[in-house]
Scaffold this motif. Sequence first.
Motif, PDB file in Angstrom:
ATOM      1  N   ASP A  99       0.804  -1.225   0.000  1.00 24.90           N
ATOM      2  CA  ASP A  99       0.000   0.000   0.000  1.00 24.90           C
ATOM      3  C   ASP A  99       0.838   1.278   0.000  1.00 24.90           C
ATOM      4  O   ASP A  99       0.297   2.365  -0.158  1.00 24.90           O
ATOM      5  N   TYR A 100       2.161   1.161   0.213  1.00 24.85           N
ATOM      6  CA  TYR A 100       2.995   2.347   0.413  1.00 24.85           C
ATOM      7  C   TYR A 100       4.130   2.443  -0.601  1.00 24.85           C
ATOM      8  O   TYR A 100       4.649   1.442  -1.060  1.00 24.85           O
ATOM      9  N   ASP A 101       4.514   3.693  -0.878  1.00 33.26           N
ATOM     10  CA  ASP A 101       5.630   3.961  -1.780  1.00 33.26           C
ATOM     11  C   ASP A 101       6.908   4.274  -1.011  1.00 33.26           C
ATOM     12  O   ASP A 101       7.998   4.164  -1.556  1.00 33.26           O
ATOM     13  N   VAL A 102       6.760   4.707   0.244  1.00 35.94           N
ATOM     14  CA  VAL A 102       7.899   5.003   1.098  1.00 35.94           C
ATOM     15  C   VAL A 102       7.548   4.640   2.537  1.00 35.94           C
ATOM     16  O   VAL A 102       6.403   4.803   2.964  1.00 35.94           O
ATOM     17  N   VAL A 103       8.540   4.122   3.242  1.00 33.89           N
ATOM     18  CA  VAL A 103       8.423   3.861   4.678  1.00 33.89           C
ATOM     19  C   VAL A 103       9.549   4.634   5.344  1.00 33.89           C
ATOM     20  O   VAL A 103      10.716   4.499   4.972  1.00 33.89           O
ATOM     21  N   SER A 104       9.185   5.476   6.311  1.00 34.37           N
ATOM     22  CA  SER A 104      10.172   6.315   6.986  1.00 34.37           C
ATOM     23  C   SER A 104      10.067   6.165   8.501  1.00 34.37           C
ATOM     24  O   SER A 104       8.965   6.169   9.049  1.00 34.37           O
ATOM     25  N   VAL A 105      11.219   6.059   9.154  1.00 31.23           N
ATOM     26  CA  VAL A 105      11.272   5.999  10.611  1.00 31.23           C
ATOM     27  C   VAL A 105      11.622   7.396  11.118  1.00 31.23           C
ATOM     28  O   VAL A 105      12.642   7.972  10.729  1.00 31.23           O
ATOM     29  N   ILE A 106      10.770   7.926  11.975  1.00 31.74           N
ATOM     30  CA  ILE A 106      10.911   9.275  12.513  1.00 31.74           C
ATOM     31  C   ILE A 106      11.650   9.201  13.847  1.00 31.74           C
ATOM     32  O   ILE A 106      11.452   8.279  14.631  1.00 31.74           O
ATOM     33  N   GLN A 137      12.836  -4.040  12.173  1.00 28.53           N
ATOM     34  CA  GLN A 137      13.917  -4.401  11.250  1.00 28.53           C
ATOM     35  C   GLN A 137      13.396  -5.300  10.132  1.00 28.53           C
ATOM     36  O   GLN A 137      13.749  -5.120   8.968  1.00 28.53           O
ATOM     37  N   ALA A 138      12.532  -6.238  10.486  1.00 30.69           N
ATOM     38  CA  ALA A 138      11.957  -7.125   9.459  1.00 30.69           C
ATOM     39  C   ALA A 138      11.127  -6.313   8.461  1.00 30.69           C
ATOM     40  O   ALA A 138      11.226  -6.517   7.246  1.00 30.69           O
ATOM     41  N   LEU A 139      10.323  -5.370   8.953  1.00 35.68           N
ATOM     42  CA  LEU A 139       9.501  -4.542   8.081  1.00 35.68           C
ATOM     43  C   LEU A 139      10.372  -3.689   7.156  1.00 35.68           C
ATOM     44  O   LEU A 139      10.097  -3.578   5.962  1.00 35.68           O
ATOM     45  N   LEU A 140      11.440  -3.108   7.709  1.00 39.55           N
ATOM     46  CA  LEU A 140      12.317  -2.265   6.893  1.00 39.55           C
ATOM     47  C   LEU A 140      13.038  -3.088   5.827  1.00 39.55           C
ATOM     48  O   LEU A 140      13.183  -2.644   4.688  1.00 39.55           O
ATOM     49  N   GLN A 173      11.877  -5.843   4.466  1.00 38.24           N
ATOM     50  CA  GLN A 173      10.850  -6.182   3.467  1.00 38.24           C
ATOM     51  C   GLN A 173      10.579  -4.984   2.555  1.00 38.24           C
ATOM     52  O   GLN A 173      10.395  -5.143   1.341  1.00 38.24           O
ATOM     53  N   THR A 174      10.565  -3.782   3.150  1.00 35.06           N
ATOM     54  CA  THR A 174      10.364  -2.564   2.366  1.00 35.06           C
ATOM     55  C   THR A 174      11.429  -2.480   1.274  1.00 35.06           C
ATOM     56  O   THR A 174      11.122  -2.235   0.104  1.00 35.06           O
ATOM     57  N   HIS A 175      12.668  -2.693   1.657  1.00 37.41           N
ATOM     58  CA  HIS A 175      13.783  -2.613   0.717  1.00 37.41           C
ATOM     59  C   HIS A 175      13.697  -3.724  -0.331  1.00 37.41           C
ATOM     60  O   HIS A 175      13.905  -3.476  -1.521  1.00 37.41           O
ATOM     61  N   GLU A 176      13.367  -4.939   0.110  1.00 36.52           N
ATOM     62  CA  GLU A 176      13.248  -6.073  -0.826  1.00 36.52           C
ATOM     63  C   GLU A 176      12.153  -5.822  -1.855  1.00 36.52           C
ATOM     64  O   GLU A 176      12.252  -6.265  -3.000  1.00 36.52           O
ATOM     65  N   GLN A 177      11.092  -5.110  -1.448  1.00 33.25           N
ATOM     66  CA  GLN A 177       9.982  -4.812  -2.360  1.00 33.25           C
ATOM     67  C   GLN A 177      10.231  -3.550  -3.193  1.00 33.25           C
ATOM     68  O   GLN A 177       9.320  -3.040  -3.847  1.00 33.25           O
ATOM     69  N   LYS A 178      11.486  -3.064  -3.155  1.00 28.05           N
ATOM     70  CA  LYS A 178      11.899  -1.906  -3.964  1.00 28.05           C
ATOM     71  C   LYS A 178      11.112  -0.638  -3.637  1.00 28.05           C
ATOM     72  O   LYS A 178      10.856   0.201  -4.501  1.00 28.05           O
ATOM     73  N   LYS A 179      10.734  -0.508  -2.366  1.00 27.99           N
ATOM     74  CA  LYS A 179      10.076   0.703  -1.889  1.00 27.99           C
ATOM     75  C   LYS A 179      11.157   1.622  -1.335  1.00 27.99           C
ATOM     76  O   LYS A 179      12.193   1.166  -0.857  1.00 27.99           O
ATOM     77  N   LEU A 180      10.900   2.920  -1.365  1.00 31.23           N
ATOM     78  CA  LEU A 180      11.822   3.882  -0.791  1.00 31.23           C
ATOM     79  C   LEU A 180      11.824   3.724   0.727  1.00 31.23           C
ATOM     80  O   LEU A 180      10.771   3.603   1.351  1.00 31.23           O
ATOM     81  N   LEU A 181      13.010   3.717   1.303  1.00 32.57           N
ATOM     82  CA  LEU A 181      13.184   3.572   2.746  1.00 32.57           C
ATOM     83  C   LEU A 181      13.862   4.833   3.254  1.00 32.57           C
ATOM     84  O   LEU A 181      14.751   5.369   2.596  1.00 32.57           O
ATOM     85  N   ALA A 182      13.433   5.322   4.421  1.00 33.19           N
ATOM     86  CA  ALA A 182      14.003   6.567   4.931  1.00 33.19           C
ATOM     87  C   ALA A 182      14.035   6.568   6.450  1.00 33.19           C
ATOM     88  O   ALA A 182      13.278   5.843   7.108  1.00 33.19           O
ATOM     89  N   GLY A 183      14.926   7.393   6.988  1.00 35.66           N
ATOM     90  CA  GLY A 183      14.997   7.583   8.431  1.00 35.66           C
ATOM     91  C   GLY A 183      15.581   8.944   8.729  1.00 35.66           C
ATOM     92  O   GLY A 183      16.454   9.425   7.999  1.00 35.66           O
ATOM     93  N   ILE A 184      15.096   9.555   9.794  1.00 33.59           N
ATOM     94  CA  ILE A 184      15.616  10.857  10.210  1.00 33.59           C
ATOM     95  C   ILE A 184      16.036  10.774  11.672  1.00 33.59           C
ATOM     96  O   ILE A 184      15.318  10.188  12.495  1.00 33.59           O
ATOM     97  N   CYS A 185      17.212  11.326  11.969  1.00 32.99           N
ATOM     98  CA  CYS A 185      17.751  11.383  13.333  1.00 32.99           C
ATOM     99  C   CYS A 185      17.919   9.958  13.871  1.00 32.99           C
ATOM    100  O   CYS A 185      18.584   9.145  13.251  1.00 32.99           O
ATOM    101  N   ALA A 186      17.307   9.667  15.000  1.00 31.81           N
ATOM    102  CA  ALA A 186      17.401   8.320  15.567  1.00 31.81           C
ATOM    103  C   ALA A 186      16.762   7.281  14.642  1.00 31.81           C
ATOM    104  O   ALA A 186      17.088   6.094  14.711  1.00 31.81           O
ATOM    105  N   GLY A 187      15.872   7.729  13.766  1.00 25.29           N
ATOM    106  CA  GLY A 187      15.275   6.826  12.781  1.00 25.29           C
ATOM    107  C   GLY A 187      16.293   6.316  11.775  1.00 25.29           C
ATOM    108  O   GLY A 187      16.179   5.199  11.268  1.00 25.29           O
ATOM    109  N   SER A 188      17.318   7.130  11.497  1.00 27.20           N
ATOM    110  CA  SER A 188      18.402   6.680  10.611  1.00 27.20           C
ATOM    111  C   SER A 188      19.132   5.489  11.216  1.00 27.20           C
ATOM    112  O   SER A 188      19.556   4.577  10.507  1.00 27.20           O
ATOM    113  N   VAL A 189      19.273   5.512  12.540  1.00 27.82           N
ATOM    114  CA  VAL A 189      19.927   4.399  13.233  1.00 27.82           C
ATOM    115  C   VAL A 189      19.094   3.129  13.087  1.00 27.82           C
ATOM    116  O   VAL A 189      19.638   2.055  12.823  1.00 27.82           O
TER     117      VAL A 189
END
Length: 172
Positions: free
Chosen positions: A64-71, A87-90, A92-108
């Motif tokens: 359902d999503y084009d990007v998953v981001s951890v805030i 971690q499993a969700l992230l 899977q996001t990458h395996e499904q060729k969806k954009l993955l993102a994180g900001i600040c502690a979300g980058s970790v």
Amino acid sequence: MSKKALFIIPPERFNEDELFKPKEALEQAGVTVTLASTKTGEIIGDYNGKATAVLVFTDAVLADYDVVSVIGGSGTNDYLWNNADLQALLKQTHEQKKLLAGICAGSVAVAQTGLLSGRTATCYPVDVQKDQLQSHQAEYVAQHVVAHSDIITADGPDGAQDFGAALVKALQ
């Protein structure tokens, strides 16, 4: 743009700028943003801002999503770092060729998947976060946003506006 974004926030103490600035940028570009956490309902931020998680992130349907981001935010360290379900969700996001993102502690949280191994990335410029990136073989760089074609990281509140712009650009 009829794209959809999933923003994952901690169940308490998210960073308001890191959530609201990129969310606003995406929504102004026509992207629908869904907030998810480890629980649903009202969540209080670091500075008493309020957001409502409508989904437990483990129930998200990635198709359902084009990007998953951890805030980020102080709660991200406590609830989303080393979270096996996240971690499993992230991954899977990458395996499904969806954009993955994180900001600040979300980058970790993104780095902890191993997906940033051998790449440049950024996070909030404090040792605990930089050390986490480096321990997961990511090269820390001091800039607001590091945008790869498949993963975007940002440094924190100061880069939140640029992070939103980078997400919009990547989804076009």
